[in-house]
Design a protein around this motif. Structure first.
Motif, mmCIF file in Angstrom:
data_model
loop_
_atom_site.group_PDB
_atom_site.id
_atom_site.type_symbol
_atom_site.label_atom_id
_atom_site.label_comp_id
_atom_site.label_asym_id
_atom_site.label_seq_id
_atom_site.Cartn_x
_atom_site.Cartn_y
_atom_site.Cartn_z
ATOM 1 N N SER A 99 0.827 -1.206 0.000
ATOM 2 C CA SER A 99 0.000 0.000 0.000
ATOM 3 C C SER A 99 0.869 1.266 0.000
ATOM 4 O O SER A 99 0.530 2.256 -0.656
ATOM 5 N N ILE A 100 1.983 1.239 0.712
ATOM 6 C CA ILE A 100 2.917 2.369 0.626
ATOM 7 C C ILE A 100 3.425 2.482 -0.818
ATOM 8 O O ILE A 100 3.492 3.582 -1.383
ATOM 9 N N ILE A 135 -5.955 -0.860 -0.376
ATOM 10 C CA ILE A 135 -5.750 0.222 -1.343
ATOM 11 C C ILE A 135 -6.162 -0.160 -2.768
ATOM 12 O O ILE A 135 -6.572 0.701 -3.544
ATOM 13 N N ALA A 167 -0.380 1.737 6.322
ATOM 14 C CA ALA A 167 -1.091 2.311 5.175
ATOM 15 C C ALA A 167 -2.424 1.581 5.045
ATOM 16 O O ALA A 167 -2.690 0.649 5.792
ATOM 17 N N ASN A 168 -3.227 2.018 4.100
ATOM 18 C CA ASN A 168 -4.533 1.387 3.851
ATOM 19 C C ASN A 168 -4.312 0.063 3.123
ATOM 20 O O ASN A 168 -3.987 0.042 1.940
ATOM 21 N N SER A 209 1.322 4.385 -3.073
ATOM 22 C CA SER A 209 1.484 5.836 -2.963
ATOM 23 C C SER A 209 2.803 6.304 -3.564
ATOM 24 O O SER A 209 3.127 7.484 -3.484
#
Lengths: 458, 458
Positions: free
Chosen positions: A182-183, A228, A224-225, A186
């Motif tokens: 998830s990171i 995602i 993180a989410n 981003s």
């Protein structure tokens, strides 16, 4: 409850043991790993590699950058530098599902992290397979829309494969791996608008570098989410231009592996994939007929629209343009019986004999090749050689050499590797390196691999 | 011939001299710089800062990370670490055009590069203004579509402002700056899907870090497509979900600067912007009426849909949730006459008196507040306090304290700064730091600034 895309990936990766991997997958994957490694060596002297290397600082961490003058740098930088090298010559493998070049991202990532972790060769090959498969798996959910609107999926989706591979090598827990992915979501970037510039090969290095940073951050506790991919405000919407329809994609498994029944597409020639069917057709005609240059009036190269969109140079003023110039590639094939790295040098692009053939050669879009239909992803081409006496020779090639349906032989892959390695080391070191790589799964600590290669390059 | 978006940016930035900047712009920009600096200090102890700092290696390069135990690290890492700190408390400024937080990216970038370049305070403030304006300028071409489909423009567009600022500080030529911006386009990332997690503040640091790397690469000779914004296969298509209509945006100039007639939106309270109008209304009612808790039956907070979309927590189980919990913020304002950093601690969220008020408070979406229309970007709220005896007190706030139309006073900004700085240094050091920053434009080499602050933090 249905599993999320993230859960499917993280659970699959966490459960993998080398001994459970089907033999066919290992046998198909190793040549691709070796091929990617060779491309990395071939591009090690590139100016883009040198530019990125100039920013890297020396470090006492255990990672090499395989440069002509190798020095130790931090792990993400080593992966970035090698990733640039691996993609620089546009000689590296292709995944049709990914619409990109998986090994240019996975090989450097696995090497850099594997060295840091003192991983075994078995673990390294496993991580490489995971990387290619995870990138392909996400691509199945988001392509072709993703690629079509401008993303260089080598980088944007490659980062997920590399993050999964790095997470596996570092031994992250399932929740940590989900955070890492998830990171990485981003940090996913790379625009097709930068094709044709130095920034294209940089994309491969960037994905490798950022995947390792994402993995480090998750291992250090960053959250993180972890939904995602499926989140309505998440990855698919931003990176595919719309809310994606739910697709019926089977779970990630060895049955669905990119290596289950074939190798990736390997490139026999260091030029745009869109030139390969025409090169193969030209080589066929060259071998089949007794062609004399003075007898040739015209060479017509009929291609699908997709090839004309990418193979855009009519003349060659810089070596790199030759890779995207149909008449140059066809001329090289016709005159020399091959297209190789040496063709893309200042000296070669000045050759008068090549220019004479180029003047007779024309690339023509032919919708009939695909029955009038624009078939994205295939490179069908027809080469027609018109002689002065009125005779014509022609050949259609549907699947270029190196496609899964027309694979390169072991001997061809090894010859390609040696040619690549020869750019940075002598023949005997190249031979030794190849033997080492063929025995990858017997290496206990792959740090010895990079140390040996660094020595061979000095 | 019309200039491209890239040409408009690069030509404007390259021609800037401090002495040409209108006084009003300097006067509006400096408080925002100071405010961003204070937020950076306030967040310096954050766990996300610590996680990223744990990856940074010590370096002999001249850049500080303003940590409790400051150490020298490489310039991009210093910018990343400080960027995370600056955004961590959600206390940093907002640009409505950008739909994001410009100073959290620009202040750390300018500091890290400015230190490396031994820049003057005048040059630093100029770079900061450039950064905010370039990010806003690109936002004018691509928002609101870009933000709406899921991009955290603090990061995705902030990277361009930071790249322009870094290019200016490093003295790049116009073509180099254009390459830097185009490389940055291939590194632009950050998903709103990661809001509510540690990765949100990381986005600000990431943009700062990557902008510096893009600038270094361009300075070292990396090339990219310098028409990446207007190219049909370029940035706008991938990052706005469609081919953008040509918009009639005036050229970048001092007339169009974000600081031409006002400051950015500064936050008086370290909570979601969506809570600020309700906090202001509560503070007004507290000051205006003699309210006794035991007399209050109910507190109704009427908000627009956009606030309810973001202010989502009904209860507070972790301090960070308090920032996005309307009843918690209203209770703090009512009981304590302020909402400050101390409210978002483990001890405070357990307070029984706050919980008693929260139990009486309800947030209600009221379409009538915007005449039934969903007005994105405004935060109008009405607070109604119903007493047990049947009386009602109510207050509508249209523009929260800190909006350009209702700006914080110099004194309020300075008090906020001192409160922030106090998290990492004593009161007297905080006072000195504020004086130093107010005299920013008289500093000859801003390296002395960071050295002083690092000492104050020890």
């Amino acid at each position: 409850m249905n599993k999320t895309l993230m859960e499917k990936i993280a659970n699959f990766v966490a459960g993998i043991k080398f001994d459970d991997i089907p033999t066919a997958i290992l046998e198909n994957a190793l040549p691709c790993f070796i091929d990617g490694f060779g491309c990395m060596l071939a591009g090690a002297l590139s100016p883009v590699t040198a530019i990125r290397a100039s920013l890297a600082s020396k470090s006492d961490r255990e990672a090499h950058a395989f440069l002509p003058n190798p020095f130790m740098t931090d792990v993400p930088s080593a992966a970035c530098i090698n990733g640039i090298s691996a993609h620089y010559e546009d000689f590296d493998d292709v995944s049709i599902v990914l619409r990109g070049h998986p090994s240019a991202v996975m090989v450097p990532t696995c090497l850099a992290v594997g060295e840091e972790q003192k991983s075994s060769g078995k673990k390294l090959l496993t991580a490489y397979i995971i990387g290619v498969d995870v990138a392909d798996y996400i691509a199945k959910h988001i392509n072709p829309e993703h690629y079509s609107i401008g993303w260089h999926s080598t980088s944007t989706l490659g980062i997920f494969g590399a993050t999964a591979a790095a997470s596996y090598l570092m031994g992250l827990t399932v929740p940590q791996m989900a955070n890492a992915l998830s990171i990485a979501a981003s940090m996913s970037s790379g625009l097709k608008g930068n094709f044709g510039t130095m920034t294209k090969p940089y994309h491969a290095g960037l994905a490798a570098e950022q995947s390792i940073i994402a993995t480090y951050l998750a291992a250090a506790g960053m959250e993180a989410n972890t939904n995602i991919f499926d989140d309505p405000a998440g990855y698919r919407r931003a990176y595919a231009g719309e809310d994606m329809e739910k697709r019926d994609i089977p779970d990630l498994s060895w049955e669905t592996s990119a290596f289950a029944s074939s190798m990736l597409s390997l490139k026999p020639y260091p030029s745009c994939r869109g030139t390969h069917t025409a090169i193969d057709a030209t080589l066929f005609l060259r071998e089949t007929y007794d062609l004399k240059l003075e007898d040739i009036k015209k060479i017509n190269v009929y291609v699908q629209p997709i090839a004309a969109d990418i193979v855009t140079y009519e003349r060659v003023e810089r070596p790199s343009q030759g890779k995207f110039c149909m008449s140059y590639c066809v001329a090289a094939a016709l005159l020399d019986g091959t297209v190789n790295l040496d063709h893309f040098s200042e000296a070669q692009i000045q050759r008068k004999d090549l220019r004479a053939v180029m003047d007779k050669t024309e690339m023509i879009v032919d919708l009939a090749l695909s029955n009038g239909e624009y078939t994205d992803g295939t490179w069908k081409a027809r080469v027609e050689i018109v002689l002065i006496d009125g005779r014509k020779h022609e050949k259609i090639i549907v699947d270029a050499k190196g496609e899964p349906s027309n694979p390169m032989s072991t001997k061809e892959i090894e010859q390609k590797f040696l040619q690549n390695a020869n750019r940075v080391m002598d023949q005997s070191s190249a031979n030794e390196t190849l033997i080492t790589l063929k025995n990858l799964t017997s290496i206990r600590n792959i740090m010895t691999l990079s140390t040996d290669i660094a020595q061979a390059m000095n």
